[in-house]
Enzyme design. Structure first.
Site, PDB file in Angstrom:
ATOM      1  N   SER A 125      80.132 -30.669  50.112  1.00 52.75           N
ATOM      2  CA  SER A 125      81.065 -31.538  49.384  1.00 52.75           C
ATOM      3  C   SER A 125      80.604 -32.990  49.295  1.00 52.75           C
ATOM      4  O   SER A 125      81.107 -33.742  48.469  1.00 52.75           O
ATOM      5  CB  SER A 125      82.455 -31.485  50.020  1.00 52.75           C
ATOM      6  OG  SER A 125      82.438 -32.065  51.302  1.00 52.75           O
ATOM      7  N   HIS A 138      84.091 -37.391  54.228  1.00 48.07           N
ATOM      8  CA  HIS A 138      84.253 -37.750  52.816  1.00 48.07           C
ATOM      9  C   HIS A 138      84.245 -39.265  52.642  1.00 48.07           C
ATOM     10  O   HIS A 138      84.366 -40.011  53.612  1.00 48.07           O
ATOM     11  CB  HIS A 138      85.532 -37.160  52.231  1.00 48.07           C
ATOM     12  CG  HIS A 138      85.407 -35.707  51.881  1.00 48.07           C
ATOM     13  ND1 HIS A 138      86.468 -34.962  51.445  1.00 48.07           N
ATOM     14  CD2 HIS A 138      84.342 -34.863  51.894  1.00 48.07           C
ATOM     15  CE1 HIS A 138      86.070 -33.719  51.210  1.00 48.07           C
ATOM     16  NE2 HIS A 138      84.780 -33.639  51.484  1.00 48.07           N
ATOM     17  N   ASP A 167      91.202 -35.866  47.895  1.00 45.49           N
ATOM     18  CA  ASP A 167      91.494 -34.983  49.032  1.00 45.49           C
ATOM     19  C   ASP A 167      92.971 -34.742  49.304  1.00 45.49           C
ATOM     20  O   ASP A 167      93.313 -34.147  50.326  1.00 45.49           O
ATOM     21  CB  ASP A 167      90.856 -35.553  50.303  1.00 45.49           C
ATOM     22  CG  ASP A 167      89.352 -35.464  50.287  1.00 45.49           C
ATOM     23  OD1 ASP A 167      88.806 -34.671  49.493  1.00 45.49           O
ATOM     24  OD2 ASP A 167      88.707 -36.178  51.082  1.00 45.49           O
TER      25      ASP A 167
END
EC number: 3.4.21.89
Length: 192
Positions: free
Chosen positions: A68, A108, A134
């Site tokens: 990701s 992230h 998210d």
């Protein structure tokens, strides 16, 4: 023609008969080897706890488990984290955070920072390789993360070094075999 027993006679005994080697050791040698093993384990724990104190992060080293965050980080990259509470969180920064109800921390990038009038900071994250933010990963009803959710901030990385961890988690038998071999090596290693 070579017999099977003759081949085994030329190989080191520690590779063939671990329990036989243990029986050959006297009590003092065995005690020394167990103590040596305990010292290695306790040293590793002290180094880990020292890193926790120095970095301010409950987990100063993490492995990226998914794609990701590509192209910034790839699956298997080893990240080094810090988490000094006085440092403000900024958009563009890569953070590792935990969400209530999930066991595995997520790596992230911060895409939005929202500061309230009372000084509270909330922020939104997104994986570089993901299409959406998210909010779908956060607990139900949660739209923003807070500083308390942050495990650490990425400060450096080693590419693909963490693949060993991923392989050991994907194949638990391999992990236990590797740990057994390493433990046996430490216990049976003799001083020259």
């Amino acid at each position: 023609m070579v017999r099977a027993g003759a081949v085994g006679a030329h190989l080191p005994a520690s590779g063939l008969d671990i329990f036989g080697d243990l029986k050959k050791m006297n009590k003092r040698q065995l005690y020394y080897q167990v103590l040596n093993f305990a010292m290695i384990v306790s040293s590793a724990l002290m180094i880990w706890k020292g890193l926790i104190v120095l970095t301010g992060s409950e987990s100063p080293i993490v492995v990226v488990l998914s794609g990701s965050m590509e192209p910034a980080f790839h699956r298997g990259d080893l990240l080094f984290l810090t988490n000094f509470r006085e440092d403000p969180i900024r958009a563009g920064e890569i953070v590792v955070f935990k969400v209530e109800g999930r066991d595995i921390p997520i790596v992230h990038r911060v895409i939005k920072v929202h500061e309230k009038d009372n000084g509270d900071i909330k922020f939104l994250t997104k994986g570089d390789n993901n299409e959406v933010d998210d909010r779908g990963l956060y607990k139900e009803g949660q739209n923003w993360l807070e500083k308390k959710d942050v495990v650490g901030r990425a400060r450096g990385f080693l590419p693909y070094v963490g693949m060993v961890t991923i392989i050991m988690n994907d194949y638990p038998k391999f992990k236990y075999a590797l740990l057994a071999v390493m433990g046996a090596y430490v216990l049976l290693k003799r001083e020259s």
